[in-house]
Each structure stands twice: as structure tokens, then as C-alpha cells.
Design a protein around this motif. Structure first.
Motif, PDB file in Angstrom:
ATOM      1  N   UNK A 114       0.648  -1.138   0.069  1.00  0.00           N
ATOM      2  CA  UNK A 114      -0.233  -0.467  -0.199  1.00  0.00           C
ATOM      3  C   UNK A 114       0.687   1.103   0.408  1.00  0.00           C
ATOM      4  N   UNK A 115       2.409   1.142   0.599  1.00  0.00           N
ATOM      5  CA  UNK A 115       3.389   2.226   0.882  1.00  0.00           C
ATOM      6  C   UNK A 115       4.880   1.944   0.772  1.00  0.00           C
ATOM      7  N   UNK A 116       5.028   2.210  -0.354  1.00  0.00           N
ATOM      8  CA  UNK A 116       6.581   2.728  -0.177  1.00  0.00           C
ATOM      9  C   UNK A 116       7.066   3.608   0.385  1.00  0.00           C
ATOM     10  N   UNK A 117       7.770   3.488   0.965  1.00  0.00           N
ATOM     11  CA  UNK A 117       9.278   4.293   1.946  1.00  0.00           C
ATOM     12  C   UNK A 117      10.382   4.036   1.233  1.00  0.00           C
ATOM     13  N   UNK A 118      10.915   5.990   0.454  1.00  0.00           N
ATOM     14  CA  UNK A 118      11.921   5.902  -0.053  1.00  0.00           C
ATOM     15  C   UNK A 118      13.566   7.223   0.894  1.00  0.00           C
ATOM     16  N   UNK A 119      13.088   7.264   2.208  1.00  0.00           N
ATOM     17  CA  UNK A 119      13.032   8.224   3.282  1.00  0.00           C
ATOM     18  C   UNK A 119      15.672   8.103   2.532  1.00  0.00           C
ATOM     19  N   UNK A 120      15.422   9.282   2.505  1.00  0.00           N
ATOM     20  CA  UNK A 120      16.758  10.023   2.742  1.00  0.00           C
ATOM     21  C   UNK A 120      17.499   8.717   2.005  1.00  0.00           C
ATOM     22  N   UNK A 121      17.238   8.469   0.311  1.00  0.00           N
ATOM     23  CA  UNK A 121      18.527   7.475  -0.108  1.00  0.00           C
ATOM     24  C   UNK A 121      17.942   7.320  -1.909  1.00  0.00           C
ATOM     25  N   UNK A 122      17.806   7.985  -2.149  1.00  0.00           N
ATOM     26  CA  UNK A 122      17.462   8.202  -3.854  1.00  0.00           C
ATOM     27  C   UNK A 122      18.720   8.776  -4.355  1.00  0.00           C
ATOM     28  N   UNK A 123      19.490  10.170  -3.870  1.00  0.00           N
ATOM     29  CA  UNK A 123      20.778  10.690  -4.232  1.00  0.00           C
ATOM     30  C   UNK A 123      21.464   9.324  -3.899  1.00  0.00           C
ATOM     31  N   UNK A 124      21.685   8.733  -3.415  1.00  0.00           N
ATOM     32  CA  UNK A 124      22.838   7.656  -3.270  1.00  0.00           C
ATOM     33  C   UNK A 124      23.000   6.589  -4.414  1.00  0.00           C
ATOM     34  N   UNK A 125      21.904   6.908  -5.135  1.00  0.00           N
ATOM     35  CA  UNK A 125      21.767   5.292  -6.090  1.00  0.00           C
ATOM     36  C   UNK A 125      22.373   5.827  -7.562  1.00  0.00           C
ATOM     37  N   UNK A 126      22.690   5.144  -8.079  1.00  0.00           N
ATOM     38  CA  UNK A 126      23.391   5.708  -9.695  1.00  0.00           C
ATOM     39  C   UNK A 126      21.946   5.806 -11.144  1.00  0.00           C
ATOM     40  N   UNK A 127      21.184   5.009 -10.609  1.00  0.00           N
ATOM     41  CA  UNK A 127      19.798   5.371 -11.520  1.00  0.00           C
ATOM     42  C   UNK A 127      18.330   5.928 -10.943  1.00  0.00           C
ATOM     43  N   UNK A 128      18.386   7.263 -10.443  1.00  0.00           N
ATOM     44  CA  UNK A 128      16.984   7.546  -9.823  1.00  0.00           C
ATOM     45  C   UNK A 128      16.085   6.679 -10.064  1.00  0.00           C
ATOM     46  N   UNK A 129      16.083   7.060 -11.558  1.00  0.00           N
ATOM     47  CA  UNK A 129      14.476   7.549 -12.802  1.00  0.00           C
ATOM     48  C   UNK A 129      13.707   5.894 -12.489  1.00  0.00           C
ATOM     49  N   UNK A 130      14.847   4.664 -12.777  1.00  0.00           N
ATOM     50  CA  UNK A 130      15.176   3.809 -12.348  1.00  0.00           C
ATOM     51  C   UNK A 130      14.611   2.929 -10.677  1.00  0.00           C
ATOM     52  N   UNK A 131      15.383   3.142 -10.475  1.00  0.00           N
ATOM     53  CA  UNK A 131      14.530   3.375  -8.811  1.00  0.00           C
ATOM     54  C   UNK A 131      13.173   3.605  -8.192  1.00  0.00           C
ATOM     55  N   UNK A 132      12.774   4.617  -9.417  1.00  0.00           N
ATOM     56  CA  UNK A 132      11.587   5.387  -8.652  1.00  0.00           C
ATOM     57  C   UNK A 132      10.629   4.065  -9.912  1.00  0.00           C
ATOM     58  N   UNK A 133      10.944   3.818 -10.675  1.00  0.00           N
ATOM     59  CA  UNK A 133       9.280   2.999 -11.349  1.00  0.00           C
ATOM     60  C   UNK A 133      10.069   1.607 -10.645  1.00  0.00           C
ATOM     61  N   UNK A 134      10.924   0.346 -10.119  1.00  0.00           N
ATOM     62  CA  UNK A 134      10.768  -0.404 -10.078  1.00  0.00           C
ATOM     63  C   UNK A 134      10.309  -0.195  -7.951  1.00  0.00           C
TER      64      UNK A 134
END
Length: 269
Positions: A114-134
Motif C-alpha cells: 500500500x505504501x513504499x517509503x524511500x527516506x533519504x536514499x535516492x541520491x545515493x543510487x546510480x539510477x534514481x529514475x529506474x529506482x522510482x519505477x521499480x
């Protein structure tokens, strides 16, 4: 070593002191993320990059015994710390798993949240758009993704980190810098990531957190999270000398830092 493996190692080594050096920041930031995500009784929640459990615990308390919360983290030390927090609070509805949130479908086959939390982590990832889609793909229809990012530092914080860099220049290059792959701080950038990921009703808001850091806390604070990456090159034998040089260079006993965190929420159609 790829970028994720490198950052997992940094956070694994930081896990023993993460959010435990007397500088309150991650706990109130995480509480605000959970408040904006608004989990309710019976909800299923995924906490991607759960760290030591700052979002995991309040989310599990919100969903209650009929809900389920799964924390994922790539750093074994963070998984151990979050598991200890879950056990300390007696949250049988929560579990922590070692793994990559971008591959959660493989770790949790067929599960939707129902909910996915992504706290303070997207900028550490090499491909943020792919992470958000996933992560958006792990949501049930009508489910919500909620993320937070540190997007702006105050002049006082910029001044403090300039002092850190000057004092520690003989010992390490880029002292006090954070190993972000992307800043994601431009206007509309985080909202655009959510929209590109197929989410609708995207909302963003900035919240300023005032953080007080004592001069005697600065060294431990730097080592307690991602900024330790720039300091690990200091030979262990020189670290006491480096700490003394840093603390001798600080012109005041306490620093009041205004840190701006951007929150975004979006809904899967």
C-alpha cells in the motif's frame, strides 16, 4: 566494486553510530515522512533503504498488528540495527531483510504494498529514475510512494563544512563531502522523477529542520553517516591528530544548522 556495493559498505561501517551521536536529525525527518505517507491499520508497507529503522518503527506502529512492514537495506549492520529496534519495540508485524529495494520483487515474490517509503536514499543510487519505477511497480493500485531528500543547507552549514574541509585538508581530500551520485535538489526534479515513474497526484513540500551540533560532536557526526566516506582515507594512526586539528579550528561551541528536506508523495493509478 560498484556504486551500491561501495555505499552499502560505508553505511555498514557507520551503522554502529548512525543517528546515535546526540545530533537529532534522521528521527524527526523519518517521522515526518511516515506522517506524509499516512499508513493506516492493516496496511502493507515497504521501507526501502530502512537504515536503523527510523521510518520502519513508526510505520509498523501505524499499521498495527493486522498490517505488515518490511524493511530492506543493503548494509548488514543497518539490517542488524533495525532488527534490534523492531525487537525492542515488540513489533511482530515488522521484518527486516538484507537486499536491494530495486530487486524487491525477487526477494518478496508476488508481494504488493500500500505504501513504499524511500527516506533519504535516492541520491545515493546510480539510477534514481529506474529506482522510482521499480518501487512504483511494487505498489498496489492506489498505493503511495513517499520519499525524502536533503536538498538545501543553510549558510551556517556551508560555513561549517568549509571549516571542516580546511582543517582536514592535510589528512583527507574533500573532507566532509557527501558521496551523492545526484543532488536531485533542482526545482521540480523530484516531482519529475515521480511522474516519469508513472505516479500521479504528485505533491512536494519542503520542511526545515533546525539541527544543533556541538563542536565536540562534529567529528563523530561526520563519521556517523555517509560523510564518513570522505574521511576513511585518513590513516587510523592519524585520526586522533585529525580530530584535534578539526576541533581546534572550530570558532564556536555550538552550531545551529537549518537543513531543508524535500518530501514527495505520489499515487499509482
Amino acid at each position: 566494486m560498484d556504486a551500491k556495493e561501495y555505499m552499502a559498505g560505508v553505511f555498514d561501517r557507520a551503522s554502529g553510530s548512525y543517528a546515535r551521536v546526540g545530533v537529532p536529525f534522521f528521527t524527526p525527518v523519518a517521522a515526518e515522512l511516515v506522517r506524509r505517507a499516512a499508513p493506516g491499520p492493516g496496511d502493507h508497507v515497504l521501507d526501502a533503504g530502512c537504515g536503523t529503522g527510523a521510518s520502519l518503527v513508526p510505520a509498523a506502529q501505524a499499521v498495527g498488528p493486522t498490517g505488515r512492514v518490511v524493511g530492506l537495506d543493503l548494509a548488514p549492520g543497518m539490517v542488524a540495527a533495525a532488527t534490534a529496534e523492531v525487537e525492542r519495540h515488540g513489533l511482530s508485524q515488522a521484518a527486516v531483510v538484507l537486499g536491494d529495494a530495486e530487486h524487491a520483487e525477487e526477494l518478496l515474490p508476488g508481494e504488493r504494498f500500500d505504501i513504499v517509503l524511500a527516506g533519504m536514499m535516492l541520491y545515493f543510487l546510480p539510477d534514481p529514475p529506474a529506482a522510482v519505477r521499480s518501487m512504483a511497480g511494487l505498489l498496489r493500485p492506489g498505493g503511495r510512494l513517499a520519499a525524502s531528500l536533503l536538498v538545501r543547507s543553510s549558510p551556517a552549514e556551508a560555513e561549517l563544512f568549509a571549516l571542516v574541509e580546511r582543517a582536514l585538508a592535510p589528512y583527507a581530500s574533500g573532507a566532509g563531502s557527501a558521496p551523492f551520485h545526484h543532488t536531485l535538489g533542482a526545482p521540480g526534479e523530484l516531482a519529475g522523477l515521480f511522474e516519469q515513474g508513472g505516479l500521479s497526484d504528485v505533491e512536494c513540500a519542503d520542511v526545515v529542520f533546525e539541527v544543533t551540533v556541538g563542536a565536540g560532536q562534529v567529528w563523530d557526526w561526520l563519521w556517523s553517516a555517509a560523510r564518513r566516506a570522505s574521511l576513511e582515507s585518513i590513516p587510523e594512526s592519524l585520526r586522533p591528530e585529525a580530530r584535534a586539528a578539526l576541533e581546534a579550528s572550530l570558532p564556536q561551541e555550538r552550531f545551529l544548522l537549518a537543513r531543508t528536506v524535500r518530501y514527495a508523495t505520489g499515487t499509482r493509478a
